[in-house]
Design an enzyme around this catalytic site. Structure first.
Site, PDB file in Angstrom:
ATOM      1  N   SER A 147       0.878  -1.308   0.147  1.00 27.74           N
ATOM      2  CA  SER A 147       0.066   0.069   0.078  1.00 27.74           C
ATOM      3  C   SER A 147       1.146   1.153  -0.030  1.00 27.74           C
ATOM      4  O   SER A 147       1.520   1.460  -0.988  1.00 27.74           O
ATOM      5  CB  SER A 147      -0.764  -0.210   1.384  1.00 27.74           C
ATOM      6  OG  SER A 147      -1.946   0.923   0.960  1.00 27.74           O
ATOM      7  N   ASP A 169     -10.038  -4.658  -3.482  1.00 26.18           N
ATOM      8  CA  ASP A 169      -9.094  -3.439  -2.915  1.00 26.18           C
ATOM      9  C   ASP A 169      -9.448  -2.363  -4.030  1.00 26.18           C
ATOM     10  O   ASP A 169      -9.288  -2.525  -5.354  1.00 26.18           O
ATOM     11  CB  ASP A 169      -7.848  -3.879  -3.170  1.00 26.18           C
ATOM     12  CG  ASP A 169      -6.933  -2.965  -2.633  1.00 26.18           C
ATOM     13  OD1 ASP A 169      -7.250  -1.773  -2.166  1.00 26.18           O
ATOM     14  OD2 ASP A 169      -5.884  -3.173  -2.596  1.00 26.18           O
ATOM     15  N   HIS A 200      -7.483  -5.716   0.894  1.00 27.11           N
ATOM     16  CA  HIS A 200      -6.324  -5.014   0.988  1.00 27.11           C
ATOM     17  C   HIS A 200      -5.802  -5.441   2.410  1.00 27.11           C
ATOM     18  O   HIS A 200      -6.641  -5.971   3.380  1.00 27.11           O
ATOM     19  CB  HIS A 200      -6.826  -3.413   0.916  1.00 27.11           C
ATOM     20  CG  HIS A 200      -5.576  -2.566   1.173  1.00 27.11           C
ATOM     21  ND1 HIS A 200      -5.283  -2.189  -0.090  1.00 27.11           N
ATOM     22  CD2 HIS A 200      -5.016  -2.019   2.154  1.00 27.11           C
ATOM     23  CE1 HIS A 200      -4.009  -1.347   0.375  1.00 27.11           C
ATOM     24  NE2 HIS A 200      -4.091  -1.060   1.686  1.00 27.11           N
TER      25      HIS A 200
END
Length: 341
Positions: A188, A283, A313
């Site tokens: 991320s 996600d 995620h």
């Protein structure tokens, strides 16, 4: 083990069918994908809690850390862990070095940055995953805690990530790493920072990292449509949370056009480090991660790309309760092994 942790782990051992019944009665399907049953159960439970967008950053950090501690696996005992610090541009940065206990001689290295939108997260966020990479890939992993917003807005995190990578190269011998065979990686926000480090080294005319490991990375903070809409409300990252992160991280909206914020906007990606790009099917960031992988490929960069279709995620922090997440992380670690060894 706390009572809460025991309850969560006991529930998540129930058969898929029962978990689905407890999570709305039918599997969650988006964009032709079916969400993992355990992840769906966690999503339903997570939706019952206040969104971190309603909290101040300190409370959001504490709440997220407490929640993740219920889901992560125990780190591998075959890996030695050492606490240290990296001299960053704004002062010392906490760091943690993971080395296989049976290692002999220097190893390839990986400088790792945790997820959290550049607002939340710390060394514990990806502690287990870093140990897994060190074990499976037989490399030394340096987990670095960069400065967080809103106390330290852009470009603080970028400056810290770049400094940490260069520090690792300069101190490779002390870290048990092989200079010139050190990659960068993260998930991320950590994936975003890794992509920027690779680009910044090229712009500086330096050799750059040996690998860029980009796990569901943020590559364009202005990205619209596609999975940003279809997965806008999927636990644990929603489109609203992404907007909240951006508002706290950036000094103004115009900064999202800077290539150090949105590496996708860099027109020339040629000559960058080989990349491993892994996205999650459920996600909001899925499509921009896939698009960056394609743009790297078009520029001639060697890319290994995979979408873990049934996962959401932050699956790197769910290895203790979601078998599919643990399997996905094992595959990533194996990819790193192939890339660095």
């Amino acid at each position: 083990m706390s009572v809460q942790k025991f309850i969560v782990r006991t529930l998540l051992k129930l058969p898929d069918g029962i978990l689905i019944k407890m999570s709305g009665g039918k599997p969650l399907a988006i964009d032709g994908r079916i969400l993992d049953a355990r992840t769906q159960f966690l999503a339903v439970q997570g939706a019952k809690q206040p969104s971190i967008t309603t909290l101040d950053p300190a409370a959001a950090r504490a709440g997220t850390a407490a929640g993740l501690s219920l889901l992560d696996d125990a780190p591998r005992e075959s890996v030695a862990v050492r606490e240290l610090s990296v001299l960053g541009p704004g002062g010392p940065l906490a760091a943690r070095l993971y080395t296989p206990k049976d290692a002999s001689g220097p190893l390839p290295g990986l400088v790792f940055f945790h997820f959290g939108g550049c607002v939340i997260g710390d060394l514990d966020t990806c502690h287990t995953f870093c140990a897994m990479i060190a074990d499976v890939a037989q490399c030394a992993v340096l987990n670095v805690a960069y400065r967080l917003a809103p106390e330290h807005k852009f470009p603080a995190a970028v400056d810290d990530a770049l400094t940490a990578y260069r520090w690792a190269e300069a101190h490779a011998a002390d870290l048990g790493m092989i200079a010139g065979r050190i990659g960068v990686g993260g998930d991320s926000a950590g994936g975003y920072l890794s992509a920027v480090v690779a680009q910044e080294e090229k712009r500086a005319g330096r050799a750059g990292p040996a690998l860029q490991l980009l796990i569901y990375p943020v590559t364009d903070w202005e990205w619209k449509g596609g999975s940003m809409d279809s997965c806008a409300n999927v636990y644990p990252l929603t489109a609203d949370i992404m907007s909240w992160f951006a508002g706290l991280y950036l000094n103004n909206a115009a900064e999202a056009k800077d290539v150090r914020v949105s590496p996708m906007k860099e027109p020339d990606l040629s000559g960058l480090a080989p990349a491993i790009v892994v996205t999650a099917g459920f996600d909001p960031l899925r499509d921009q991660g896939a698009a960056y992988a394609e743009k790297l490929k078009a520029a001639g960069v060697p890319v290994t790309y995979r979408c873990e279709d049934s996962l959401a995620h932050a699956f790197t922090a769910m290895t203790g309760v979601v078998p599919a997440a643990k399997a996905a992380c094992e595959k990533i670690a194996t990819d790193v092994d192939k890339a660095l060894n």
